[in-house]
Design an enzyme around this catalytic site. Sequence first.
Site, PDB file in Angstrom:
ATOM      1  N   ASP A 124       0.851  -1.322  -0.223  1.00  0.00           N
ATOM      2  CA  ASP A 124      -0.230   0.015   0.048  1.00  0.00           C
ATOM      3  C   ASP A 124       0.876   1.228   0.021  1.00  0.00           C
ATOM      4  OD1 ASP A 124      -2.726  -1.148   2.125  1.00  0.00           O
ATOM      5  OD2 ASP A 124      -2.131  -1.788   0.310  1.00  0.00           O
TER       6      ASP A 124
ATOM      7  N   ASP B  97       0.605   4.431  -2.545  1.00  0.00           N
ATOM      8  CA  ASP B  97       0.661   5.777  -2.143  1.00  0.00           C
ATOM      9  C   ASP B  97       1.808   6.690  -2.678  1.00  0.00           C
ATOM     10  OD1 ASP B  97      -0.962   5.094   1.058  1.00  0.00           O
ATOM     11  OD2 ASP B  97      -1.717   4.902  -1.014  1.00  0.00           O
TER      12      ASP B  97
ATOM     13  N   SER C  14      -6.896  39.098  -2.625  1.00  0.00           N
ATOM     14  CA  SER C  14      -8.187  39.478  -2.348  1.00  0.00           C
ATOM     15  C   SER C  14      -8.059  40.882  -2.249  1.00  0.00           C
ATOM     16  CB  SER C  14      -8.138  39.006  -0.751  1.00  0.00           C
ATOM     17  OG  SER C  14      -9.414  39.492  -0.213  1.00  0.00           O
ATOM     18  N   LEU C  15      -9.130  41.730  -1.848  1.00  0.00           N
ATOM     19  CA  LEU C  15      -9.344  43.084  -2.002  1.00  0.00           C
ATOM     20  C   LEU C  15      -9.306  43.941  -0.496  1.00  0.00           C
ATOM     21  CD1 LEU C  15     -11.962  43.403  -4.650  1.00  0.00           C
ATOM     22  CD2 LEU C  15      -9.622  43.924  -5.055  1.00  0.00           C
TER      23      LEU C  15
ATOM     24  N   GLU D 270     -16.742  48.470 -10.934  1.00  0.00           N
ATOM     25  CA  GLU D 270     -17.467  47.349 -11.272  1.00  0.00           C
ATOM     26  C   GLU D 270     -18.348  46.748 -10.114  1.00  0.00           C
ATOM     27  OE1 GLU D 270     -14.677  44.514 -12.289  1.00  0.00           O
ATOM     28  OE2 GLU D 270     -13.450  45.540 -13.358  1.00  0.00           O
TER      29      GLU D 270
ATOM     30  N   LYS E 272     -19.472  44.567  -7.269  1.00  0.00           N
ATOM     31  CA  LYS E 272     -18.803  43.295  -6.579  1.00  0.00           C
ATOM     32  C   LYS E 272     -19.899  42.302  -6.361  1.00  0.00           C
ATOM     33  CE  LYS E 272     -15.632  42.376  -2.516  1.00  0.00           C
ATOM     34  NZ  LYS E 272     -16.234  41.362  -2.369  1.00  0.00           N
TER      35      LYS E 272
ATOM     36  N   ASP F 198     -21.542  39.185  -4.997  1.00  0.00           N
ATOM     37  CA  ASP F 198     -21.185  38.220  -3.906  1.00  0.00           C
ATOM     38  C   ASP F 198     -21.481  36.782  -4.158  1.00  0.00           C
ATOM     39  OD1 ASP F 198     -20.862  37.879  -1.229  1.00  0.00           O
ATOM     40  OD2 ASP F 198     -22.970  38.429  -0.554  1.00  0.00           O
TER      41      ASP F 198
ATOM     42  N   ARG G   8     -11.230  29.736  -5.584  1.00  0.00           N
ATOM     43  CA  ARG G   8     -10.099  30.844  -5.226  1.00  0.00           C
ATOM     44  C   ARG G   8      -9.505  29.982  -4.067  1.00  0.00           C
ATOM     45  NH1 ARG G   8      -9.760  34.184  -1.218  1.00  0.00           N
ATOM     46  NH2 ARG G   8      -8.144  35.827  -1.430  1.00  0.00           N
TER      47      ARG G   8
ATOM     48  N   GLU H 159     -16.521  35.378 -10.878  1.00  0.00           N
ATOM     49  CA  GLU H 159     -17.583  35.078  -9.460  1.00  0.00           C
ATOM     50  C   GLU H 159     -18.546  34.166 -10.036  1.00  0.00           C
ATOM     51  OE1 GLU H 159     -15.909  36.464  -7.235  1.00  0.00           O
ATOM     52  OE2 GLU H 159     -17.236  36.370  -5.579  1.00  0.00           O
TER      53      GLU H 159
ATOM     54  N   TYR I 215     -14.183  39.111 -14.416  1.00  0.00           N
ATOM     55  CA  TYR I 215     -13.688  40.205 -14.249  1.00  0.00           C
ATOM     56  C   TYR I 215     -12.022  40.475 -14.610  1.00  0.00           C
ATOM     57  CZ  TYR I 215     -13.317  38.269  -9.568  1.00  0.00           C
ATOM     58  OH  TYR I 215     -12.876  37.364  -8.838  1.00  0.00           O
TER      59      TYR I 215
ATOM     60  N   LYS J  12     -11.090  50.041  -9.502  1.00  0.00           N
ATOM     61  CA  LYS J  12      -9.862  49.751  -9.863  1.00  0.00           C
ATOM     62  C   LYS J  12      -9.469  50.661 -10.668  1.00  0.00           C
ATOM     63  CE  LYS J  12     -11.613  44.804 -10.269  1.00  0.00           C
ATOM     64  NZ  LYS J  12     -11.941  43.754 -11.200  1.00  0.00           N
TER      65      LYS J  12
ATOM     66  N   LYS K 137     -17.755  48.345   0.533  1.00  0.00           N
ATOM     67  CA  LYS K 137     -18.673  47.643   1.043  1.00  0.00           C
ATOM     68  C   LYS K 137     -19.880  48.337   1.530  1.00  0.00           C
ATOM     69  CE  LYS K 137     -16.736  43.377   1.315  1.00  0.00           C
ATOM     70  NZ  LYS K 137     -16.476  42.173   2.109  1.00  0.00           N
TER      71      LYS K 137
ATOM     72  N   CYS L 227     -48.463  18.307  16.181  1.00  0.00           N
ATOM     73  CA  CYS L 227     -48.746  19.171  15.084  1.00  0.00           C
ATOM     74  C   CYS L 227     -49.709  20.444  15.694  1.00  0.00           C
ATOM     75  CB  CYS L 227     -49.202  18.678  13.852  1.00  0.00           C
ATOM     76  SG  CYS L 227     -49.594  19.804  12.730  1.00  0.00           S
TER      77      CYS L 227
ATOM     78  N   CYS M 164     -52.966  20.122  13.753  1.00  0.00           N
ATOM     79  CA  CYS M 164     -54.101  18.996  13.629  1.00  0.00           C
ATOM     80  C   CYS M 164     -53.951  18.400  15.227  1.00  0.00           C
ATOM     81  CB  CYS M 164     -54.000  18.066  12.326  1.00  0.00           C
ATOM     82  SG  CYS M 164     -52.468  17.176  12.564  1.00  0.00           S
TER      83      CYS M 164
ATOM     84  N   CYS N 274     -45.224  16.686  10.379  1.00  0.00           N
ATOM     85  CA  CYS N 274     -46.480  16.388  10.764  1.00  0.00           C
ATOM     86  C   CYS N 274     -46.763  15.192   9.882  1.00  0.00           C
ATOM     87  CB  CYS N 274     -47.581  17.497  10.551  1.00  0.00           C
ATOM     88  SG  CYS N 274     -49.235  16.766  10.711  1.00  0.00           S
TER      89      CYS N 274
ATOM     90  N   CYS O  23     -53.823  16.380   7.548  1.00  0.00           N
ATOM     91  CA  CYS O  23     -53.697  17.683   8.296  1.00  0.00           C
ATOM     92  C   CYS O  23     -54.147  18.968   7.492  1.00  0.00           C
ATOM     93  CB  CYS O  23     -52.224  17.979   8.842  1.00  0.00           C
ATOM     94  SG  CYS O  23     -51.798  19.600   9.319  1.00  0.00           S
TER      95      CYS O  23
HETATM   96  S1  IVH Z   1     -11.238  41.896  -8.598  1.00  0.00           S
HETATM   97  C1  IVH Z   1      -6.789  41.409  -7.772  1.00  0.00           C
HETATM   98  N1  IVH Z   1     -13.696  42.436  -9.302  1.00  0.00           N
HETATM   99  O1  IVH Z   1     -14.240  39.738  -4.273  1.00  0.00           O
HETATM  100  C2  IVH Z   1      -8.331  41.669  -8.009  1.00  0.00           C
HETATM  101  N2  IVH Z   1     -13.212  40.898  -7.452  1.00  0.00           N
HETATM  102  O2  IVH Z   1     -13.288  40.621  -1.844  1.00  0.00           O
HETATM  103  C3  IVH Z   1      -9.125  40.730  -7.333  1.00  0.00           C
HETATM  104  N3  IVH Z   1     -15.312  39.943  -6.500  1.00  0.00           N
HETATM  105  O3  IVH Z   1     -11.841  37.575  -4.436  1.00  0.00           O
HETATM  106  C4  IVH Z   1     -10.648  40.738  -7.437  1.00  0.00           C
HETATM  107  N4  IVH Z   1     -16.625  40.937  -7.757  1.00  0.00           N
HETATM  108  O4  IVH Z   1     -14.010  36.782  -5.679  1.00  0.00           O
HETATM  109  C5  IVH Z   1     -12.819  41.767  -8.370  1.00  0.00           C
HETATM  110  N5  IVH Z   1     -15.787  42.757 -10.070  1.00  0.00           N
HETATM  111  C6  IVH Z   1     -15.041  42.262  -9.177  1.00  0.00           C
HETATM  112  C7  IVH Z   1     -15.445  41.397  -8.199  1.00  0.00           C
HETATM  113  C8  IVH Z   1     -14.577  40.646  -7.504  1.00  0.00           C
HETATM  114  C9  IVH Z   1     -16.543  40.174  -6.770  1.00  0.00           C
HETATM  115  C10 IVH Z   1     -14.841  39.207  -5.365  1.00  0.00           C
HETATM  116  C11 IVH Z   1     -13.545  38.287  -5.794  1.00  0.00           C
HETATM  117  C12 IVH Z   1     -12.547  38.690  -4.659  1.00  0.00           C
HETATM  118  C13 IVH Z   1     -13.372  38.978  -3.713  1.00  0.00           C
HETATM  119  C14 IVH Z   1     -12.620  39.924  -2.861  1.00  0.00           C
END
Ligand code: IVH
Length: 698
Positions: free
Chosen positions: A46, A50, A95-96, A126, A128, A130, A149, A186, A238, A309, A333, A427, A430, A445, A450
Amino acid sequence: MVLSLPIPYNTGMGKTDPATRIDELKKLIAIHSDKYYLQDRPEITDGDFDKLMAELRLLEDENPIFRTADSPTQKVGGGVRKEFAAYSHNPPMLSLDNSYNPEDLREFDKRVKKGLARDHAEYLTELKIDGLGVNLIYVGGKLKLGVTRGDGKTGEDVTVNIKTIGDIPHAVKTPATWARCEVRGEIYLRRADFLKLNEERMESGEEPFANPRNAAAGSVRLLDANITQGRKLRFYCYALYVFDKKGTAIRDTVLHSQIEMMEKLAALGFPVNDAYKKHTSIDSVLEVVAAWEEKRKKLPYDTDGLVVKVNRFPDQRELGATSKFPRWAIAYKYAAEQAETVVQNIVVQVGRTGTLTPVADLTPVLLAGSTISRATLHNEDNVKQKDVRVGDSVIIQKAGDIIPQVMKVVFEKRPEGSKPWAMPKKCPACGDEVARAEGEAAVRCLNRHCPAQQLEAIIHFAKRDSMDIDGLGPSRIEAMAQKGMLNDIADIFNLDYAAVAEIEKMGEKSAENLRKSIEAAKGRGLEKLLVGLGIRHVGERAAFLMARAFADMDALMAADEEKLTSIHEIGPEIAQSLIQFFADAENRKLIDKLKKFGVQMEGSRETPAAQTLAGKTFVITGTLEGMSRNEAKELIQRAGGKVSGSVSKKTDYLVAGSDPGSKLDDAAKHGVKVIGKEELLKLFAPPVPTVPDYPSPP
Ligand code: IVH
């Protein structure tokens, strides 16, 4: 036969190339798996097995373009993935940094200008979205990998699931010099699809998702891609990165700004959210930030803010990044709206399939523009875990800006002597037994008669998406049920209209109108009837497929599992659910009664509509004369066309009635043809062969 044992692979230059070694490893692993799993005659330990797997995994991580879906690293035993393989993002998915008020954004603008050593900068805003960040890797224009990601450096290979998302192209026409490109964006769910998914989950006793973002993330990371496929996931991108065959980044030699990149992505056929805007000052950025605060609530999906951006790529390069964030971008945000109020009571509602849902009655409070007096507590475990009690002060928030939820208890304000809440043992509607099946979150139930369940079943049956009985909404159904006139679905077709007219505020005219709409509903056919019956797992799509596959209800009722699952898209879960439903004597009695009252049960297979609109995308807006938007949508879909909610470059026609609203502007912006109802009807007609003009007499 002597088998070659693991040969250590040397990653140094000039040794066996990775593709050859990967192939060799796959072959060795296949031989040994076979001996181990199928022949019960393992020839290596094994530990050695592996080692082969570990070496393959490492090589695939280093050379992800050679990782194929059929690789043993992607499968366990019968082809089910045990877990997702890791993939290293290059460049990492950063991340941002966040900002929460105009001052934060002005600070960002100052930092940018300082970094660029000049006093002006160009920005792109742009939305954002969610959802869940993903990276799509295309090799030679073909989608090879889809990766989450993850922590930004390493994500999970979810290619199989990603490929089920309709918005994501599997092949794109990229220039020959683009050996590989990565598209980042996204994955998200629309709010309506999220609500529907949660409804279904609660009905089948599963935990509902907290918000559309969690639902999208959960759906992308499922081990069964068939389930992912049913989840209506969508995608907006994006970012684009391009590499030549040596792996050198070449994007910035052809594209010079964020806005050019967005246009390129759209031109390649990727879905781009077109709410982006270029700005030459931070004041203009702040105006857009203020404008979206309210506007974003009207979007069909969630945004948690905007992303600002620096537009030009040379400026982005100049600014660079910290280890976590780019210095050229920032998220803005919006605050999630919350409010504090008091739980006056916890009541229990009984759903169509008997699910008991605890609901908090609240002291009315204003939240995100509406007065909230109730909030769902989802299920027994959720109440226990948050320890919500009658009399507690609680913080409420709108989930995905729609359904209010109790977030947490303000324990400091808990009144003395309060008691933990417990699910009733009987319930509340009923008085019958309730039970919680193993592994399910829902308490149900068990009494199928009912009255609360029957009431919900009737409401569902009459709804627009089901039998569409005009004038038979929830409050009327409730009033009629209270008078004992409606005890089950079949009673709808056996009403005493003289008694109906006596119901408060009805009168003879309304009773006559109701009679007419119930008469009309009898002819809706098998598809709508199946939706209306609310059979578990049988939603609109399954009902549509059944009605197309079977001549009538009798043929459907006679079908066994084999026959049902032979229909494309119908799996054993739906098949079993149908079989169980029809095996039940009470359900058969209900169907007999409906038949007796003249409800049509014919399928739709005799009249397949000509697919004259195949490949065309429509958006419908405003009021069409003599036709509801739903009817128009159905007609278009039956003729093979697609109906979308918003106008984009991909839209072929905007069907506009009176009061069309902002979609007309969108159509003008994208050069989309605008047509009325009459022109739409003409499109349905198959092309008429042209008859040569009759020669005019000499
Ligand atoms: S740009 C280096 N643009 O938000 C640039 N991100 O909180 C990185 N997201 O990880 C991202 N809409 O998953 C960018 N128009 C947009 C977005 C966006 C949603 C997400 C993305 C990122 C997260 C950061």
